[in-house]
Design a protein around this motif. Structure first.
Motif, mmCIF file in Angstrom:
data_model
loop_
_atom_site.group_PDB
_atom_site.id
_atom_site.type_symbol
_atom_site.label_atom_id
_atom_site.label_comp_id
_atom_site.label_asym_id
_atom_site.label_seq_id
_atom_site.Cartn_x
_atom_site.Cartn_y
_atom_site.Cartn_z
ATOM 1 N N THR A 93 -4.140 3.518 -0.438
ATOM 2 C CA THR A 93 -5.414 2.726 -0.171
ATOM 3 C C THR A 93 -5.142 1.606 -1.379
ATOM 4 O O THR A 93 -4.458 1.882 -2.390
ATOM 5 N N LEU A 106 0.164 -6.997 1.719
ATOM 6 C CA LEU A 106 -0.888 -8.059 1.759
ATOM 7 C C LEU A 106 -0.512 -9.015 0.697
ATOM 8 O O LEU A 106 -0.175 -8.522 -0.427
ATOM 9 N N GLN A 128 -11.999 -7.261 7.276
ATOM 10 C CA GLN A 128 -11.064 -6.728 8.348
ATOM 11 C C GLN A 128 -9.613 -7.067 7.997
ATOM 12 O O GLN A 128 -8.610 -6.309 8.138
ATOM 13 N N ALA A 129 -9.323 -8.230 7.416
ATOM 14 C CA ALA A 129 -7.961 -8.557 6.908
ATOM 15 C C ALA A 129 -7.434 -7.813 5.845
ATOM 16 O O ALA A 129 -6.204 -7.115 5.939
ATOM 17 N N GLN A 178 -14.695 -11.226 7.405
ATOM 18 C CA GLN A 178 -13.296 -11.466 8.095
ATOM 19 C C GLN A 178 -12.287 -11.050 6.969
ATOM 20 O O GLN A 178 -11.532 -10.610 7.560
ATOM 21 N N ASP A 208 -3.384 -13.015 3.007
ATOM 22 C CA ASP A 208 -2.337 -13.632 4.041
ATOM 23 C C ASP A 208 -2.567 -14.924 4.651
ATOM 24 O O ASP A 208 -2.165 -15.406 5.841
ATOM 25 N N MET A 237 -7.830 -4.432 5.713
ATOM 26 C CA MET A 237 -7.489 -3.166 6.342
ATOM 27 C C MET A 237 -6.370 -3.425 7.127
ATOM 28 O O MET A 237 -5.833 -2.332 7.598
ATOM 29 N N LYS A 238 -5.740 -4.535 7.495
ATOM 30 C CA LYS A 238 -4.562 -4.519 8.496
ATOM 31 C C LYS A 238 -3.336 -4.444 7.664
ATOM 32 O O LYS A 238 -3.140 -5.235 6.423
ATOM 33 N N GLY A 239 -2.419 -4.017 8.041
ATOM 34 C CA GLY A 239 -0.883 -4.138 7.515
ATOM 35 C C GLY A 239 -0.886 -3.332 6.117
ATOM 36 O O GLY A 239 -1.787 -2.887 5.582
ATOM 37 N N ASP A 240 0.517 -2.868 5.832
ATOM 38 C CA ASP A 240 0.734 -2.061 4.616
ATOM 39 C C ASP A 240 1.070 -3.041 3.515
ATOM 40 O O ASP A 240 0.952 -2.737 2.435
ATOM 41 N N LYS A 262 0.696 -1.350 0.037
ATOM 42 C CA LYS A 262 0.077 -0.093 -0.147
ATOM 43 C C LYS A 262 0.838 1.332 -0.178
ATOM 44 O O LYS A 262 0.237 2.340 -0.661
#
Length: 288
Positions: free
Chosen positions: A220, A280, A272-273, A269, A261, A275-278, A216
């Motif tokens: 975005t 993927l 949510q995944a 689910q 990941d 939106m986590k981390g830079d 990212k």
């Protein structure tokens, strides 16, 4: 007495060569979700500093050249009196006959029958009555195909079919149904066909799965996603400027996100995944 001395002369022919180098250098998601049965979700745009990827077309030129023998002639004024040449001075060059054309190779496409595609096949399901449920949950949000979310346990027609056929022809979660009783017009029309027919013929397409690494860089993804509640995938509805377009240009509208990941789960689910981390690693599914 005088002595004449002849000196040998050397004749040098100029040699010209041309070197033609050919060098070809190419020029240089905020997320919105609802609790409706079918959800439309986020459209994320890339920050202005992101660069747009440029598709490079490589053009190669092929030059066919023919080397002609160098011909040197010494010409002088022609004698107007015809001269008869004795037969002993005549030389006849025999031109060899051209080789016979090569035998035509048999057309393999005509000899070999079409091989069945193991990733695309049809199955026939017999229901007790036309309105009997097949025993599955499908997602029709992409409007073209039915995406099989899960099979219902018990004694449903699809459960009986899977129990009676080889493993390679069993219906699996994640399969696409691309045709129902010859109908391919839309996902909703195919769904109606499955509910109103006692005999149902389905054309199954196994998914093509591939994984892409998305970075990212603080921006975005640039995705608009849709999903059906409880379905284990997110369908890509639109792709805008952002990390996915920059890092994975092979992804197209209609592809589905089925894992992030290594995590597989329902649509919430997966959201949510994302939106986590830079960085993927996203697994995508495509209908063939």
């Amino acid at each position: 007495s005088s002595q004449h001395i002849s000196t040998p002369h050397s004749l040098s022919l100029p040699f010209s060569s041309s070197l033609l180098p050919a060098v070809c250098r190419p020029p240089a998601a905020s997320v919105q979700a609802s609790s409706l049965e079918q959800h439309k979700m986020f459209c994320c745009c890339a920050p202005q500093e992101d660069q747009t990827a440029v598709k490079i077309h490589a053009v190669s030129a092929t030059e066919d050249s023919q080397l002609n023998p160098y011909v040197s002639e010494n010409t002088k004024e022609a004698d107007q009196t015809p001269v008869a040449h004795p037969d002993s001075l005549r030389q006849t060059a025999e031109v060899p006959s051209p080789p016979p054309p090569p035998a035509e190779e048999p057309d393999r496409a005509k000899q070999e029958p079409d091989q069945p595609n193991p990733d695309r096949f049809s199955i026939k399901i017999d229901k007790t009555t036309a309105d009997q449920a097949l025993g599955w949950q499908v997602d029709i949000v992409d409007s073209r195909h039915l995406f099989l979310c899960r099979l219902s346990p018990g004694t449903s027609p699809l459960h009986k079919y899977n129990a009676s056929c080889p493993k390679e022809r069993q219906l699996r979660e994640g399969d696409y149904i691309v045709e129902v009783n010859g109908n391919t017009s839309s996902a909703s029309d195919m769904m109606v066909e499955t509910r109103n027919s006692q005999e149902v013929t389905l054309v199954i397409q196994r998914p093509k799965l591939f994984t892409s690494k998305i970075v990212k860089n603080g921006g975005t993804l640039g995705l608009a996603l849709t999903h059906a509640k409880g379905c284990p995938s997110l369908c890509i509805e639109n792709i805008k400027e952002g990390a996915l377009k920059r890092c994975a240009p092979e992804v197209v509208v209609g592809d589905r996100i089925v894992a992030v990941d290594g995590l597989k789960g329902d649509s919430e689910q997966l959201m949510q995944a994302l939106m986590k981390g830079d960085t993927l690693n996203i697994q995508f599914s495509r209908a063939g």
